[in-house]
Write an enzyme that holds these catalytic residues in place. Structure first.
Site, mmCIF file in Angstrom:
data_model
loop_
_atom_site.group_PDB
_atom_site.id
_atom_site.type_symbol
_atom_site.label_atom_id
_atom_site.label_comp_id
_atom_site.label_asym_id
_atom_site.label_seq_id
_atom_site.Cartn_x
_atom_site.Cartn_y
_atom_site.Cartn_z
ATOM 1 C CB ALA A 67 -7.964 -0.495 3.204
ATOM 2 N N GLY A 110 -10.236 4.204 4.029
ATOM 3 C CA GLY A 110 -11.498 3.415 4.355
ATOM 4 C C GLY A 110 -12.151 3.827 5.657
ATOM 5 C CD GLU A 113 -12.951 5.121 0.760
ATOM 6 O OE1 GLU A 113 -12.169 4.365 1.290
ATOM 7 O OE2 GLU A 113 -13.246 5.565 -0.393
ATOM 8 C CD GLU A 133 -7.960 6.583 0.318
ATOM 9 O OE1 GLU A 133 -7.947 7.905 0.599
ATOM 10 O OE2 GLU A 133 -8.970 5.861 0.873
HETATM 11 N N1 DAK Z 1 -2.787 -0.100 7.705
HETATM 12 C C1 DAK Z 1 -1.929 -1.040 8.150
HETATM 13 N N2 DAK Z 1 -1.246 -0.640 9.282
HETATM 14 C C2 DAK Z 1 -1.462 0.824 9.711
HETATM 15 C C3 DAK Z 1 -2.162 1.517 8.976
HETATM 16 C C4 DAK Z 1 -2.956 1.114 7.952
HETATM 17 N N3 DAK Z 1 -3.846 1.804 7.258
HETATM 18 N N4 DAK Z 1 -2.275 2.756 9.813
HETATM 19 C C5 DAK Z 1 -1.442 2.667 10.852
HETATM 20 N N5 DAK Z 1 -0.966 1.240 10.935
HETATM 21 C C6 DAK Z 1 0.025 0.745 11.628
HETATM 22 C C7 DAK Z 1 1.389 1.081 11.597
HETATM 23 O O1 DAK Z 1 1.927 0.526 10.377
HETATM 24 C C8 DAK Z 1 1.982 0.947 13.058
HETATM 25 O O2 DAK Z 1 2.227 -0.459 13.074
HETATM 26 P P1 DAK Z 1 3.722 -0.927 13.447
HETATM 27 O O3 DAK Z 1 4.674 -0.196 12.742
HETATM 28 O O4 DAK Z 1 3.868 -0.382 15.002
HETATM 29 O O5 DAK Z 1 3.539 -2.299 13.570
HETATM 30 C C9 DAK Z 1 0.959 1.268 13.825
HETATM 31 O O6 DAK Z 1 -0.305 1.044 13.164
HETATM 32 C C10 DAK Z 1 0.886 2.763 14.406
HETATM 33 O O7 DAK Z 1 1.081 3.607 13.238
HETATM 34 P P2 DAK Z 1 2.227 4.751 13.364
HETATM 35 O O8 DAK Z 1 3.380 4.401 13.844
HETATM 36 O O9 DAK Z 1 2.219 5.207 11.897
HETATM 37 O O10 DAK Z 1 1.490 5.855 14.066
HETATM 38 P P3 DAK Z 1 1.785 7.518 13.831
HETATM 39 O O11 DAK Z 1 0.801 8.038 14.935
HETATM 40 O O12 DAK Z 1 3.001 7.653 13.651
HETATM 41 O O13 DAK Z 1 0.801 7.846 12.260
HETATM 42 C C11 DAK Z 1 -1.027 7.608 10.805
HETATM 43 C C12 DAK Z 1 -0.570 7.638 12.267
HETATM 44 C C13 DAK Z 1 -2.531 7.039 10.806
HETATM 45 C C14 DAK Z 1 -0.710 9.453 10.435
HETATM 46 C C15 DAK Z 1 -0.158 6.837 10.080
HETATM 47 O O14 DAK Z 1 -0.317 5.537 10.807
HETATM 48 C C16 DAK Z 1 -0.708 6.713 8.554
HETATM 49 O O15 DAK Z 1 -0.497 7.530 7.825
HETATM 50 N N6 DAK Z 1 -1.320 5.643 8.356
HETATM 51 C C17 DAK Z 1 -1.956 5.283 6.974
HETATM 52 C C18 DAK Z 1 -3.124 6.073 6.725
HETATM 53 C C19 DAK Z 1 -3.487 5.722 5.257
HETATM 54 O O16 DAK Z 1 -2.799 5.812 4.310
HETATM 55 N N7 DAK Z 1 -4.999 5.177 5.199
HETATM 56 C C20 DAK Z 1 -5.354 4.859 3.778
HETATM 57 C C21 DAK Z 1 -5.232 3.538 3.706
HETATM 58 S S1 DAK Z 1 -5.833 2.961 1.948
HETATM 59 C C22 DAK Z 1 -11.703 -0.761 -0.796
HETATM 60 C C23 DAK Z 1 -12.161 -0.419 0.375
HETATM 61 C C24 DAK Z 1 -11.408 0.524 1.299
HETATM 62 C C25 DAK Z 1 -10.242 0.878 0.702
HETATM 63 C C26 DAK Z 1 -9.656 0.518 -0.698
HETATM 64 C C27 DAK Z 1 -10.587 -0.415 -1.448
HETATM 65 N N8 DAK Z 1 -12.673 -1.476 -1.670
HETATM 66 C C28 DAK Z 1 -14.038 -1.749 -1.231
HETATM 67 C C29 DAK Z 1 -11.944 -2.379 -2.884
HETATM 68 C C30 DAK Z 1 -9.476 1.704 1.518
HETATM 69 C C31 DAK Z 1 -8.122 2.063 1.157
HETATM 70 C C32 DAK Z 1 -7.478 2.865 2.043
HETATM 71 O O17 DAK Z 1 -7.791 2.975 3.368
#
Ligand code: DAK
Length: 259
Positions: A67, A110, A113, A133
């Site tokens: 997400a 997400g 998921e 997360e």
């Molecule tokens: N959200 C927003 N931006 C993201 C992102 C994300 N999840 N993942 C990556 N980006 C963006 C980065 O901010 C970056 O943007 P700029 O800084 O260039 O503007 C760009 O994508 C490239 O990312 P990185 O520079 O970080 O790239 P790397 O190769 O160094 O790293 C990475 C890739 C995937 C390991 C890293 O980006 C990362 O850790 N991303 C976050 C992964 C994460 O934590 N995902 C879980 C998020 S929480 C619900 C439904 C669903 C959910 C919740 C509730 N309901 C139905 C209520 C789900 C929640 C989640 O998924």
């Protein structure tokens, strides 16, 4: 509805629709608009009689990195209740046609998921699955603790959910999370091949069979068997059942009409 963050090809191949998540710069982070578009596209494809199987994909770098954290960062619980994202996710889950996730690169949070909400997963060898997360102070909210645990068992699910560890496509396949791992260059082709196989079947039987398999996650054995039996009987009300059995007897390929 005009789509900004997804690309939809209603006939990528005969009877197969393709939805591509399309926020490449953000690694296909699932913002609210993207999810609403996905819901709308799936609802339309579900109603389209020409479509028998749907593929959801991203690109080589990412299926979806979760997400959109930037969009979620300042939310309050009341915001979340009002937005009610679960309505969107529930609608996606209710798609009656088979959905295949074609995954390459990151399938996180997400994104993982969403892939698990699909019925089968084909992955490129560089795919990485994870529920990270916990690293940003929350926990999975769209089925991660439930579907992952049912797919890979408690030990691995706990480790992934409590440490945020990613697993490779190969590990995911060994653990039973995904159907197959193929070289990155052909992950979409392989998903299309699998979809083509599915799409030659009777759409009615596909629908009833998908519904029955999913039911097994929600019921005890007796109730599940009873549900299966009713759907089994129902397949005999279709012209496709006559055609399928006729074709077998006549030693020819069945041509299912969806009636
Ligand atoms: N959200 C927003 N931006 C993201 C992102 C994300 N999840 N993942 C990556 N980006 C963006 C980065 O901010 C970056 O943007 P700029 O800084 O260039 O503007 C760009 O994508 C490239 O990312 P990185 O520079 O970080 O790239 P790397 O190769 O160094 O790293 C990475 C890739 C995937 C390991 C890293 O980006 C990362 O850790 N991303 C976050 C992964 C994460 O934590 N995902 C879980 C998020 S929480 C619900 C439904 C669903 C959910 C919740 C509730 N309901 C139905 C209520 C789900 C929640 C989640 O998924």
């Amino acid at each position: 509805m005009n789509y900004e963050f997804i690309l939809v090809t209603p006939e990528a191949k005969k009877h197969i629709a393709l939805i591509q998540l399309n926020r490449p710069k953000e690694l296909n982070a699932l913002n609210l608009q993207l999810m609403l578009e996905l819901k709308d596209a799936l609802q339309n494809l579900d109603k389209n009689d020409e479509v028998r199987c749907i593929i959801i994909t991203g690109n080589q770098q990412a299926f979806a990195a979760g997400a959109d954290i930037k969009q979620m960062e300042s939310r309050t619980p009341v915001d979340l209740i009002k937005i009610d994202q679960f309505e969107t996710w529930d609608q996606i889950r209710k798609t009656s046609k088979p959905i295949i996730a074609a995954v390459c690169g990151f399938a996180l949070g997400g994104g993982c998921e969403l892939a698990m909400t699909c019925d089968m997963i084909v992955a490129g060898e560089s795919a990485k699955f994870g529920q990270p997360e916990i690293k940003i102070g929350i926990m999975p909210g769209a089925g991660g603790t439930q579907r992952l645990t049912r797919a890979v068992g408690k030990a691995l699910a706990m480790e992934m959910v409590l440490t945020g560890k990613f697993i490779s496509a190969e590990e995911a396949q060994k653990a039973g999370l995904i159907n197959r791992v193929v070289p990155d260059e052909v992950y979409l082709d392989e998903a299309l091949k699998l979809a083509s196989e599915v799409a030659t079947m009777s759409p009615i039987a596909l629908r009833l069979a998908k519904e029955s398999v999913l039911k097994s996650f929600e019921t005890g054995l007796q109730e599940g068997l009873y549900f299966e039996r009713k759907n089994f009987y129902l397949t005999f009300s279709s012209e496709d059942q006559k055609e399928g059995m006729n074709a077998f007897v006549e030693k020819r390929r069945a041509n299912f009409s969806g009636k």
